[in-house]
Design an enzyme around this catalytic site. Structure first.
Site, PDB file in Angstrom:
ATOM      1  N   ARG A  61      28.245 155.527  67.138  1.00  0.00           N
ATOM      2  CA  ARG A  61      26.868 157.006  67.171  1.00  0.00           C
ATOM      3  C   ARG A  61      26.503 157.249  65.350  1.00  0.00           C
ATOM      4  NH1 ARG A  61      29.374 161.900  67.503  1.00  0.00           N
ATOM      5  NH2 ARG A  61      31.535 161.014  68.799  1.00  0.00           N
ATOM      6  N   TYR A 113       2.504 166.346  76.974  1.00  0.00           N
ATOM      7  CA  TYR A 113       3.119 165.050  78.653  1.00  0.00           C
ATOM      8  C   TYR A 113       3.806 166.246  78.903  1.00  0.00           C
ATOM      9  CZ  TYR A 113       6.558 162.608  80.274  1.00  0.00           C
ATOM     10  OH  TYR A 113       7.408 161.853  81.359  1.00  0.00           O
ATOM     11  N   ASP A 185       3.307 164.906  67.426  1.00  0.00           N
ATOM     12  CA  ASP A 185       3.656 163.384  69.294  1.00  0.00           C
ATOM     13  C   ASP A 185       3.049 162.735  68.921  1.00  0.00           C
ATOM     14  OD1 ASP A 185       4.188 161.746  70.554  1.00  0.00           O
ATOM     15  OD2 ASP A 185       4.815 163.478  72.280  1.00  0.00           O
ATOM     16  N   LYS A 210       6.778 153.679  74.647  1.00  0.00           N
ATOM     17  CA  LYS A 210       5.157 152.985  74.827  1.00  0.00           C
ATOM     18  C   LYS A 210       4.776 151.548  73.906  1.00  0.00           C
ATOM     19  CE  LYS A 210       5.153 156.557  77.494  1.00  0.00           C
ATOM     20  NZ  LYS A 210       6.679 156.589  78.255  1.00  0.00           N
TER      21      LYS A 210
HETATM   22  C1  LIG Z   1       3.265 161.445  74.429  1.00  0.00           C
HETATM   23  C2  LIG Z   1       4.433 161.642  74.885  1.00  0.00           C
HETATM   24  N1  LIG Z   1       5.841 161.283  74.285  1.00  0.00           N
HETATM   25  C3  LIG Z   1       6.591 161.593  74.887  1.00  0.00           C
HETATM   26  C4  LIG Z   1       6.816 161.076  75.931  1.00  0.00           C
HETATM   27  C5  LIG Z   1       8.309 161.451  76.320  1.00  0.00           C
HETATM   28  O1  LIG Z   1       8.760 159.781  75.962  1.00  0.00           O
HETATM   29  P1  LIG Z   1      10.190 158.602  77.048  1.00  0.00           P
HETATM   30  O2  LIG Z   1       9.730 159.010  78.104  1.00  0.00           O
HETATM   31  O3  LIG Z   1      10.588 158.216  76.307  1.00  0.00           O
HETATM   32  O4  LIG Z   1      11.066 159.744  77.046  1.00  0.00           O
HETATM   33  C6  LIG Z   1       6.015 160.731  77.117  1.00  0.00           C
HETATM   34  C7  LIG Z   1       6.732 159.906  78.157  1.00  0.00           C
HETATM   35  O5  LIG Z   1       5.502 159.237  78.644  1.00  0.00           O
HETATM   36  C8  LIG Z   1       4.806 160.436  75.688  1.00  0.00           C
HETATM   37  O6  LIG Z   1       3.927 159.707  77.019  1.00  0.00           O
END
Ligand SMILES: Cc1ncc(COP(=O)(O)O)c(C=O)c1O
Length: 392
Positions: A61, A113, A185, A210
């Site tokens: 961790r 998101y 992001d 992703k």
């Molecule tokens: C642009 C974006 N940021 C953050 C996230 C969250 O990521 P995770 O699903 O890996 O927790 C997503 C999930 O689809 C996303 O599309």
């Protein structure tokens, strides 16, 4: 803090180009054994050699060699000082939001998101942190919403599903005059196409689930900071909240990153072909794709990115057609998520953005005719043929 290293030092050792850095990572071969594939150190704990004497690893961790190699690699690719690997993108979002305290104000892109939207409207709000969701592709909108207590601006660029682009450099310049932390992001474009820290952002985050991992087979999240000081504030959150990345998932992501450049180029090429096909289809009324020269934010896009990525959304002529497409696609998979080798299609109004109230969704253009497509790396003609038969 042990093993707390400014990863830019690793980068200074080499003037390799992006693809080579991605393939070879930070240390590259594992130093003890020379293993070309950096090993999975699948151990929860590490042996002490004596009192206060370890080899630098105590407990996974806190530090793990596989996870660290991934963190170093990603810090190099994003050109940041430090990277933290977390168990998912949402864990990365929560980690960044830990910088906000009761009474602070957050400005966020309006069609972020859905999960991030939900955190802002629940966890943050319950902690007396209010959010304004703003169209950050309009710089005046950002300026208009700045308050004396605004602590952070959270940018998704491009946004998804409606693909709006924020001018990261301009927002950063204005934000810093007000001591506002700039977070981007960067999930959709990855450091291959966009490097927000070089444009002025303070923090970059990713859903590593992703494009970075890229194969729809593991979850991961990343927070990369421009300075060590910022990382020092954030690292304890990860350590004590316990949202660390597992060694196996770190290894899968390291392997995924090796092919990031070739995958992104193929996603990018395929996406343009699919966008052009959709634009000319009689049942498609609108295509949201940042690579079109008539996209309203095209000039901002080409100023700050070197490609357009693999995501697009499109509106069809009726709800019935949208449902028909979801039902009839064959090779393209009706599934959430994005950025993997397989083409995935979703219905944002039900799958990714159901948390957003219906009036807000409608205002943003997330209606019952909108479909979002993550264009994979299959043969582009097969993707087009599948869409054509699904639309017929
Ligand atoms: C642009 C974006 N940021 C953050 C996230 C969250 O990521 P995770 O699903 O890996 O927790 C997503 C999930 O689809 C996303 O599309």
């Amino acid at each position: 803090m042990k093993n707390f290293t400014n990863y830019q030092e690793y980068d200074k050792k080499t003037n390799l180009k992006f693809a080579s850095k991605a393939v070879h990572g930070a240390l590259g071969t594992e130093p003890l054994t020379g293993s070309v594939s950096f090993p999975i150190f699948q151990s929860a704990t590490f042996r002490f050699r004596g009192l206060k004497d370890s080899l630098g690893y105590d407990y996974t961790r806190l530090q793990n060699p596989t996870v660290e190699e991934l963190e170093r690699t990603l810090a190099i690719l994003e050109e940041g000082a430090h990277c933290m690997a977390l168990s998912s993108g949402m864990a990365a979002v929560m980690c960044v939001f830990s910088l906000l305290k009761s009474g602070d104000h957050l400005i966020s892109s309006d069609d972020i998101y859905g999960g991030t939207y939900e955190i802002a409207n629940t966890v943050l709000l319950e902690n007396n942190i209010k959010t304004d969701f703003v169209d950050l592709s309009v710089i005046e909108e950002f300026e208009k919403h700045i308050k004396p207590n605004t602590k952070m601006v959270f940018i998704e660029s491009p946004t998804n599903p409606t693909m709006k682009v924020a001018d990261i450099a301009k927002i950063s310049e204005i934000a810093h005059k007000h001591n506002i932390i700039v977070v981007v992001d960067n999930t959709l474009l990855t450091p291959y196409y966009q490097k927000p820290l070089n444009l002025g952002a303070d923090i970059v985050l990713h859903s590593g689930t992703k494009y970075l991992e890229g194969h729809n087979d593991t979850m991961a999240g990343f927070v990369i900071t421009k300075t060590e000081e910022m990382a020092t504030k954030l690292r304890p959150y990860l350590t004590y909240q316990g949202s660390c990345l597992a060694p196996l998932n770190a290894w899968l992501t390291l392997r995924g990153i090796k092919t990031l450049e070739v995958r992104m180029q193929k996603h990018n090429d395929n996406c343009r072909k699919v966008a052009e096909f959709l634009r000319n289809h009689p049942k498609v009324t609108k295509v949201y794709y940042v690579g079109f020269e008539d996209h309203k934010d095209y000039q901002t896009t080409i100023k700050q990115t070197t490609g357009f990525g693999g995501m697009l959304s499109f509106e069809v002529d009726s709800e019935q057609t949208a449902l028909q497409v979801l039902d009839k696609v064959d090779m393209i998979i009706f599934a959430g998520s994005l950025g993997g080798t397989e083409s995935l299609i979703v219905y944002p109004t039900v799958v990714t953005h159901h948390e957003v109230p219906i009036e807000e969704r409608e205002k943003l253009g997330i209606n019952d005719r909108l479909l979002r497509l993550s264009v994979g790396i299959e043969d582009p003609q097969d993707i087009i043929n599948d869409l054509a038969q699904a639309l017929d």
